[in-house]
Motif scaffolding. Structure first.
Motif, PDB file in Angstrom:
ATOM      1  N   VAL A 293      -2.747  16.256  -5.337  1.00  0.00           N
ATOM      2  CA  VAL A 293      -2.797  14.856  -5.782  1.00  0.00           C
ATOM      3  C   VAL A 293      -1.884  14.680  -6.979  1.00  0.00           C
ATOM      4  N   GLY A 294      -1.985  15.620  -7.911  1.00  0.00           N
ATOM      5  CA  GLY A 294      -1.127  15.559  -9.099  1.00  0.00           C
ATOM      6  C   GLY A 294       0.342  15.608  -8.715  1.00  0.00           C
ATOM      7  N   ALA A 295       0.662  16.488  -7.770  1.00  0.00           N
ATOM      8  CA  ALA A 295       2.055  16.667  -7.373  1.00  0.00           C
ATOM      9  C   ALA A 295       2.589  15.457  -6.610  1.00  0.00           C
ATOM     10  N   SER A 296       1.657  14.689  -5.993  1.00  0.00           N
ATOM     11  CA  SER A 296       2.119  13.576  -5.164  1.00  0.00           C
ATOM     12  C   SER A 296       2.362  12.304  -5.967  1.00  0.00           C
ATOM     13  N   MET A 381      -7.070   8.178  -9.758  1.00  0.00           N
ATOM     14  CA  MET A 381      -7.826   9.442  -9.726  1.00  0.00           C
ATOM     15  C   MET A 381      -7.624  10.208 -11.019  1.00  0.00           C
ATOM     16  N   ALA A 382      -6.358  10.256 -11.459  1.00  0.00           N
ATOM     17  CA  ALA A 382      -6.049  11.032 -12.654  1.00  0.00           C
ATOM     18  C   ALA A 382      -6.673  10.410 -13.895  1.00  0.00           C
ATOM     19  N   LEU A 383      -6.844   9.084 -13.854  1.00  0.00           N
ATOM     20  CA  LEU A 383      -7.390   8.403 -15.033  1.00  0.00           C
ATOM     21  C   LEU A 383      -8.903   8.563 -15.165  1.00  0.00           C
ATOM     22  N   THR A 384      -9.595   8.763 -14.004  1.00  0.00           N
ATOM     23  CA  THR A 384     -11.055   8.816 -14.047  1.00  0.00           C
ATOM     24  C   THR A 384     -11.602   9.817 -15.066  1.00  0.00           C
TER      25      THR A 384
END
Lengths: 632, 197
Positions: A293-296, A381-384
């Motif tokens: 997810v991070g990489a995308s 997602m990353a912010l959650t």
């Protein structure tokens, strides 16, 4: 970019190994660590991972499936049935309201109706992976926040199926417009009518339940009897993969199927063994999932439209959060739990990747919208975890949050956790006595036939090898109050004591020992509470023998108590003495010598002559002496 | 025929000549149930329901024990604490022991002269036994004066056989006579005159 699998694996592992401990060091959740690792190795920073990220993502989604299976294992069918209203109520309301408001939002921003509906559907769903991972990490699964999150997520897992079914109808050109690469989405049931499809879905659920009961458990028993550890790991993987395959075939969510499978197996004796076998796989795959997810996150798209993207991310998160807050209020969830829930579920979930890709294939959305929505999803997602952190640090302390739930009985049962290892003749007596006092110990035993039998008798017994830390951890050793070791084998006992003392030195251990020589070893290992099976019973027999010979019961009873006390003191003294472990003296000879010493001490101490209580001889002779003085 | 229950409590009977003589004289009498509490409950875990059942079958309850520190040995106190339940032995519905008769049989090391206001023990045996008396009264029982064997520290100076005989005769008489009123006329049951003596 090299495509060697080995090199890729090294990059992923190294990224995780560097970023996750770092995140942990700063008190952040491991999810942030994994996401950062993904960004780091992704195409926009170091560029180790490129386009293949999406394939990996698809593979890594399997971590979510495993996680749901494991969660299913924690929930017994009865509990699941009790949750049904909450699942439909909370989940239904959340999805419904978010869907409508999301549609309105994106429609007014300027998207076409069908695009706005597609986006709204994706936005309505939250991330099972992130939420549940965080809940597990913070040990909040049993809080209102935890159960509510879970209910909503479960409903979303179910609702995603009709969503996928509706998508082709939104495609302006109809189903024929579907582009070529739909092979992943081939469903066995595509050719059937709607009624038959529903029947097949129902049938497959029934199949899972029946197979769980009558196929998987007997199979596991058979495997367990072979006593080869890796076979059980293989069976665990087989179960999860099998269920997923079946679910994909009928077009259901594999995660949902895995969850059902877990629930069915939750009451089986293999629960803990399955858990401990799958836990590492789940952890790694989920980590992989977060990394991808991070990489995308497509930083180029962000760089081109920074304001629009940031604005949409904020709008989506705010919308989701407000809806959840309102729904939670309707369900009378307390303020602190409501805030946790609202932040916890405010992200767009991993199903969005599936929905958007499918919508793209159906030509509902174009490349630009796809890229943009994927970025928004990944960013939300990353912010959650970051928002949760802010909530916990700044918002919650202000409203006087209480994490304690007002369910005292559950609380007691949870905090008074007892693990009982070994359920033979010795352990079962211990277990029965504890149970008579309402203490349900978590029982572990490695004899699958016995486990099966005892479960039929209504005991909560689990199959497994207790010298494996993973199994002990699955049984909840981390928050256990006591660990009782009732194993007959000295080697196993010593091994268990060793690994437990290493990792949980503060846990109270009550250990069965065969004899005084085993007891010495346990004392050396630092065990304080040692129970020699050869002490109390033999003293009791000797006491009864003496009463049969005419001794008064009470006197013998007191002497027996004294004898045990004195023998235990003697054991301690001998263990404390400097050890003259002469290598030339065989163990047997040393034992004989000790026995001799014991007998000698019995004589010199003369425990029987010490009992002068209630003895009136002295008083009597004193009285006589006084009498004589008077007479003279 | 009345039935008598003798609840005997002695933690070290092996060393008590007086009590051995006394119990040997009465324990096999017909109509007497002899319960050796320290032999039955060495772990102090008294079987309350069984004790209650047995109590119900008897008319006269005897607490037989050495007089330790002006009271009974702890197991007899444990028996009183556990068996005489509220709403069974006493309290609004506690009528199980009503109209039964009760008394103590005690052995004391010191002689009778020591148990008076001028003696070293200052009080009489009857005064020391007040808790037992009140316990019996609260349970609706008739409490009689005690049967005492005093001065056992000088055991050779007293005639244990005579006491044992008297003890047996007393219990036999109590089981036989139609009315127990006569036994209330004395300060010491051990000193009462029995008709056939």
């Amino acid at each position: 970019m090299t495509t060697s699998i080995l090199f890729q694996a090294i990059v992923f592992l190294l990224g995780a190994l560097i970023c996750v401990p770092l995140a942990k060091r700063f008190g952040l959740s491991s999810v942030i660590g994994y996401l950062l690792a993904g960004v780091l190795i992704g195409p926009f920073l170091l560029g180790f991972v490129g386009e293949e990220g999406e394939d990996i993502l698809h593979f890594a989604e399997f971590g979510v499936v495993m996680m749901l299976f494991l969660i299913g294992l924690e929930i017994e069918p009865k509990t699941f049935w009790q949750m049904r209203k909450r699942i439909v109520g909370l989940g239904g309301l959340q999805v419904g309201v978010t869907l409508i408001l999301g549609y309105l939002l994106f429609y007014y921003i300027g998207f076409e109706t069908n695009v706005a509906i597609t986006i709204a559907m994706a936005v309505a769903l939250s991330s099972t992976a992130i939420t549940l991972q965080t809940l597990k990490e913070k040990n909040l699964m049993d809080s209102t926040y935890g159960t509510s999150s879970f209910s909503i997520l479960l409903f979303q897992d179910i609702i995603v199926i009709p969503m996928l079914a509706v998508l082709p109808l939104l495609s302006s050109g109809g189903e024929n417009n579907t582009t070529s690469h739909t092979t992943d989405n081939f469903h066995f049931l595509d050719g059937l009518s709607l009624g038959w499809q529903a029947a097949a879905i129902l049938l497959s659920i029934v199949a899972i339940v029946l197979a769980g009961r009558y196929l998987i458990v007997p199979l596991l028993r058979l495997v367990a009897q072979a006593r080869i550890r890796e076979l059980l790991t293989a069976s665990a993987l087989f179960i999860v993969l099998g269920i997923s395959f079946l679910m994909e075939m009928v077009g259901l969510s594999p995660a949902l199927g895995a969850f059902l499978g877990g629930v069915v197996l939750a009451t089986s004796e293999f629960k803990h063994e399955l858990e401990s076998n799958l836990e590492p796989f789940k952890g790694l795959l989920l980590g992989l999932f977060f990394i991808t997810v991070g990489a995308s996150i497509n930083f180029q798209v962000i760089a081109e439209n920074p304001i629009m993207i940031i604005g949409l991310v904020i709008a989506v998160i705010a919308l989701k959060a407000l809806v959840i807050y309102g729904v939670a209020k309707v369900f009378k969830i307390k303020t602190d739990q409501r805030l946790l829930l609202m932040i916890g579920l405010a992200q767009i979930g991993e199903f969005a990747f599936v929905l958007f890709s499918f919508a793209f294939q159906l030509n509902i959305i174009d490349q630009f919208n796809l890229d943009m929505m994927l970025v928004i999803t990944a960013l939300s997602m990353a912010l959650t975890p970051i928002l949760s952190l802010l909530n916990e640090r700044f918002l919650l302390p202000k409203i006087g949050t209480k994490r304690q739930e007002n369910r005292p009985m559950d609380h007691i049962a949870k905090t008074h956790k007892v693990i009982l290892v070994g359920f033979g003749h010795f352990g079962s007596t211990v277990g029965r006595f504890l149970r008579a006092h309402g203490i349900e110990a978590t029982i572990l035993d490695h004899d699958s036939t016995r486990v099966d039998f005892l479960r039929k008798m209504g005991f909560q017994v689990y199959y497994g090898d207790a010298t494996r830390m993973e199994l002990l951890e699955a049984a909840g050793i981390a928050d256990a109050k006591l660990l009782i070791c009732a194993i007959g084998s000295t080697e196993t006992t010593n091994h268990l004591v060793k690994i437990v003392k290493e990792k949980y030195p503060k846990l109270k251990l009550l250990v069965r020992a065969r004899n005084r020589y085993d007891a010495y070893e346990l004392m050396d290992a630092g065990v304080k509470d040692i129970y020699r099976e050869s002490l109390d019973t033999s003293v009791k027999l000797a006491s009864d023998a003496l009463t049969h010979l005419g001794f008064r019961r009470y006197s013998v009873y007191r002497q027996a108590q004294n004898f045990i006390r004195y023998d235990e003191q003697g054991l301690k003294n001998m263990a404390e003495r400097p050890k003259d472990r002469d290598a030339y003296i065989s163990k047997a000879r040393r034992e004989l010598e000790q026995q001799e010493k014991l007998l000698e001490e019995d004589f010199t101490r003369g425990i029987l002559s010490h009992d002068k209580l209630w003895d009136s001889d002295e008083m009597r002779s004193a009285a006589l002496a006084k009498q004589r003085v008077k007479k003279t | 025929m009345r039935k008598i229950l003798v609840l005997f409590a002695h933690p070290k009977l092996e060393q008590s000549k007086a009590n051995l003589a006394l119990i040997n004289a009465i324990k096999d009498l017909e109509g007497v149930t002899f319960r050796d509490l320290y032999e039955l409950y060495p772990d102090f875990n008294i079987h309350v329901n069984e004790e209650k059942k047995i109590l119900a079958l008897h008319d006269i309850i005897v607490w037989h024990h050495p007089f330790y520190w002006y009271s009974c040995p702890p197991l007899l106190k444990q028996w009183i604490d556990l068996v005489l339940e509220y709403n069974w032995a006493y309290g609004p519905n506690g009528r199980a022991l009503w109209d039964k008769t009760c008394f103590n049989v005690i052995t004391t090391g010191g002689s009778k002269e020591l148990y008076c206001s001028s003696g070293s023990n200052h009080y009489s045996v009857a005064e020391f036994l007040r808790p037992f008396e009140q316990t019996a009264i609260l349970c609706g029982m008739d409490y009689l004066s005690p049967f005492t064997v005093m001065g056992t520290h000088r055991v050779e100076a007293i005639d244990l056989n005579a006491y044992a005989e008297k003890y047996r005769a007393l219990l036999e008489e109590m089981m036989r006579v139609p009315d127990l009123a006569y036994f209330k006329t004395t300060n010491f049951l051990s000193e009462i005159t029995l008709p056939n003596q």
